[in-house]
Scaffold this motif. Structure first.
Motif, mmCIF file in Angstrom:
data_model
loop_
_atom_site.group_PDB
_atom_site.id
_atom_site.type_symbol
_atom_site.label_atom_id
_atom_site.label_comp_id
_atom_site.label_asym_id
_atom_site.label_seq_id
_atom_site.Cartn_x
_atom_site.Cartn_y
_atom_site.Cartn_z
ATOM 1 N N GLU A 36 0.837 -1.190 0.000
ATOM 2 C CA GLU A 36 0.000 0.000 0.000
ATOM 3 C C GLU A 36 0.869 1.235 0.000
ATOM 4 O OE1 GLU A 36 -2.449 0.564 3.455
ATOM 5 O OE2 GLU A 36 -0.754 1.273 4.618
ATOM 6 N N VAL A 37 0.329 2.285 -0.592
ATOM 7 C CA VAL A 37 0.949 3.608 -0.536
ATOM 8 C C VAL A 37 -0.065 4.529 0.126
ATOM 9 C CG1 VAL A 37 1.902 5.538 -1.837
ATOM 10 C CG2 VAL A 37 2.273 3.178 -2.636
ATOM 11 N N ASP A 38 0.311 5.088 1.252
ATOM 12 C CA ASP A 38 -0.527 6.054 1.951
ATOM 13 C C ASP A 38 -0.343 7.395 1.247
ATOM 14 O OD1 ASP A 38 -1.380 8.140 3.737
ATOM 15 O OD2 ASP A 38 -1.351 6.663 5.361
ATOM 16 N N LEU A 39 -1.394 7.896 0.617
ATOM 17 C CA LEU A 39 -1.281 9.107 -0.180
ATOM 18 C C LEU A 39 -1.176 10.373 0.673
ATOM 19 C CD1 LEU A 39 -3.758 8.145 -3.010
ATOM 20 C CD2 LEU A 39 -1.262 8.057 -3.042
ATOM 21 N N LEU A 40 -1.470 10.279 1.958
ATOM 22 C CA LEU A 40 -1.310 11.438 2.837
ATOM 23 C C LEU A 40 0.130 11.600 3.296
ATOM 24 C CD1 LEU A 40 -4.534 11.129 5.025
ATOM 25 C CD2 LEU A 40 -4.149 12.548 3.002
ATOM 26 N N THR A 41 0.812 10.463 3.536
ATOM 27 C CA THR A 41 2.189 10.520 4.039
ATOM 28 C C THR A 41 3.221 10.191 2.969
ATOM 29 O OG1 THR A 41 2.241 8.196 4.710
ATOM 30 C CG2 THR A 41 1.385 9.796 6.321
ATOM 31 N N GLY A 42 2.797 9.519 1.893
ATOM 32 C CA GLY A 42 3.727 9.101 0.860
ATOM 33 C C GLY A 42 4.485 7.830 1.185
ATOM 34 N N ARG A 43 4.187 7.198 2.313
ATOM 35 C CA ARG A 43 4.900 5.981 2.715
ATOM 36 C C ARG A 43 4.314 4.748 2.047
ATOM 37 N NH1 ARG A 43 8.572 6.177 6.559
ATOM 38 N NH2 ARG A 43 8.423 3.937 6.931
ATOM 39 N N ALA A 44 5.197 3.834 1.661
ATOM 40 C CA ALA A 44 4.794 2.538 1.123
ATOM 41 C C ALA A 44 5.127 1.472 2.161
ATOM 42 C CB ALA A 44 5.548 2.245 -0.174
ATOM 43 N N ARG A 45 4.242 0.475 2.264
ATOM 44 C CA ARG A 45 4.518 -0.646 3.174
ATOM 45 C C ARG A 45 3.939 -1.915 2.584
ATOM 46 N NH1 ARG A 45 0.718 -2.206 7.769
ATOM 47 N NH2 ARG A 45 -1.304 -1.438 7.090
ATOM 48 N N THR A 46 4.531 -3.025 2.974
ATOM 49 C CA THR A 46 4.077 -4.330 2.512
ATOM 50 C C THR A 46 2.937 -4.802 3.398
ATOM 51 O OG1 THR A 46 6.262 -4.869 1.672
ATOM 52 C CG2 THR A 46 4.787 -6.719 2.111
ATOM 53 N N LEU A 47 1.834 -5.234 2.771
ATOM 54 C CA LEU A 47 0.685 -5.760 3.500
ATOM 55 C C LEU A 47 0.731 -7.276 3.598
ATOM 56 C CD1 LEU A 47 -2.183 -3.630 1.934
ATOM 57 C CD2 LEU A 47 -1.066 -3.297 4.141
ATOM 58 N N ALA A 48 1.115 -7.929 2.513
ATOM 59 C CA ALA A 48 1.108 -9.398 2.484
ATOM 60 C C ALA A 48 2.084 -9.885 1.421
ATOM 61 C CB ALA A 48 -0.300 -9.926 2.196
ATOM 62 N N GLY A 49 2.613 -11.068 1.642
ATOM 63 C CA GLY A 49 3.545 -11.687 0.710
ATOM 64 C C GLY A 49 4.899 -11.876 1.361
ATOM 65 N N GLY A 50 5.723 -12.663 0.711
ATOM 66 C CA GLY A 50 7.039 -12.961 1.254
ATOM 67 C C GLY A 50 8.130 -12.500 0.316
ATOM 68 N N GLU A 51 9.334 -12.921 0.604
ATOM 69 C CA GLU A 51 10.474 -12.486 -0.193
ATOM 70 C C GLU A 51 10.742 -13.389 -1.388
ATOM 71 O OE1 GLU A 51 13.903 -11.481 2.056
ATOM 72 O OE2 GLU A 51 12.758 -10.284 3.476
ATOM 73 N N ARG A 52 9.868 -14.353 -1.626
ATOM 74 C CA ARG A 52 10.001 -15.219 -2.798
ATOM 75 C C ARG A 52 8.602 -15.582 -3.283
ATOM 76 N NH1 ARG A 52 9.993 -18.622 1.486
ATOM 77 N NH2 ARG A 52 9.187 -20.708 1.192
ATOM 78 N N LYS A 53 8.515 -16.096 -4.498
ATOM 79 C CA LYS A 53 7.212 -16.491 -5.022
ATOM 80 C C LYS A 53 6.844 -17.866 -4.495
ATOM 81 C CE LYS A 53 9.200 -18.268 -9.268
ATOM 82 N NZ LYS A 53 9.266 -18.126 -10.705
ATOM 83 N N GLY A 54 5.554 -18.156 -4.490
ATOM 84 C CA GLY A 54 5.080 -19.455 -4.037
ATOM 85 C C GLY A 54 3.604 -19.405 -3.722
ATOM 86 N N PHE A 55 3.154 -20.442 -3.074
ATOM 87 C CA PHE A 55 1.754 -20.537 -2.652
ATOM 88 C C PHE A 55 1.760 -21.085 -1.241
ATOM 89 C CE2 PHE A 55 -2.442 -22.483 -2.325
ATOM 90 C CZ PHE A 55 -3.226 -21.455 -2.800
ATOM 91 N N GLN A 56 1.564 -20.208 -0.289
ATOM 92 C CA GLN A 56 1.683 -20.616 1.103
ATOM 93 C C GLN A 56 0.850 -19.697 1.979
ATOM 94 O OE1 GLN A 56 5.583 -22.087 2.676
ATOM 95 N NE2 GLN A 56 5.573 -20.027 3.521
ATOM 96 N N ASP A 57 0.152 -20.286 2.927
ATOM 97 C CA ASP A 57 -0.632 -19.544 3.903
ATOM 98 C C ASP A 57 -0.278 -20.084 5.279
ATOM 99 O OD1 ASP A 57 -2.481 -17.934 5.167
ATOM 100 O OD2 ASP A 57 -4.136 -19.309 4.812
ATOM 101 N N ASP A 58 0.873 -19.714 5.769
ATOM 102 C CA ASP A 58 1.381 -20.223 7.031
ATOM 103 C C ASP A 58 2.092 -19.074 7.735
ATOM 104 O OD1 ASP A 58 3.007 -21.354 9.049
ATOM 105 O OD2 ASP A 58 3.119 -23.249 7.959
#
Length: 126
Positions: A36-58
């Motif tokens: 997400e990018v907060d348009l009021l502050t300009g900050r970006a942050r990761t909401l979900a996902g990991g550092e590699r591709k895959g299919f995992q919910d753990d």
């Protein structure tokens, strides 16, 4: 990828955007992340996902996507309850739903839908 303010934030092949209140939710496809990018502050942050591709919910091992390429935010019927974030996880051939009150997504509530039968059940058809 880098989270953070303005010019320090880095994306790789951002593919889909959805505007939600004062935020842009981004499918950072090349990094296999939802951010997400907060348009009021300009900050970006990761909401979900990991550092590699895959299919995992753990939560212990991390949540993984493989080429997320579509997004939709569904407000609650009243507009005051939790919003749902839908992700088209392309190379996993899955529709994934993240429950939570945006922007405080709780990815531990991730659900997966595979194949035609599950997609029809999701839509209330059999």
């Amino acid at each position: 990828f880098n989270d953070g303010p303005g010019k320090t934030a880095q994306f790789s092949r951002p593919f889909a955007l959805v505007w939600w209140r004062h935020r842009l939710i981004v499918a950072d496809t090349g990094n296999h992340l939802i951010r997400e990018v907060d348009l009021l502050t300009g900050r970006a942050r990761t909401l979900a996902g990991g550092e590699r591709k895959g299919f995992q919910d753990d939560l212990a091992k991390g949540l993984l996507f493989n080429f997320p390429s579509g997004l939709e935010v569904r407000e609650s019927d009243t507009g005051t309850g939790p919003a749902l974030l839908w992700v088209a996880d392309s190379r996993n051939s899955a529709l994934r739903q993240v429950d939570g009150t945006l922007p405080d997504i709780q990815p531990r509530h991730l659900r997966f839908f595979h194949g035609v039968r599950d997609k029809l059940a999701l839509l209330g058809e059999s």
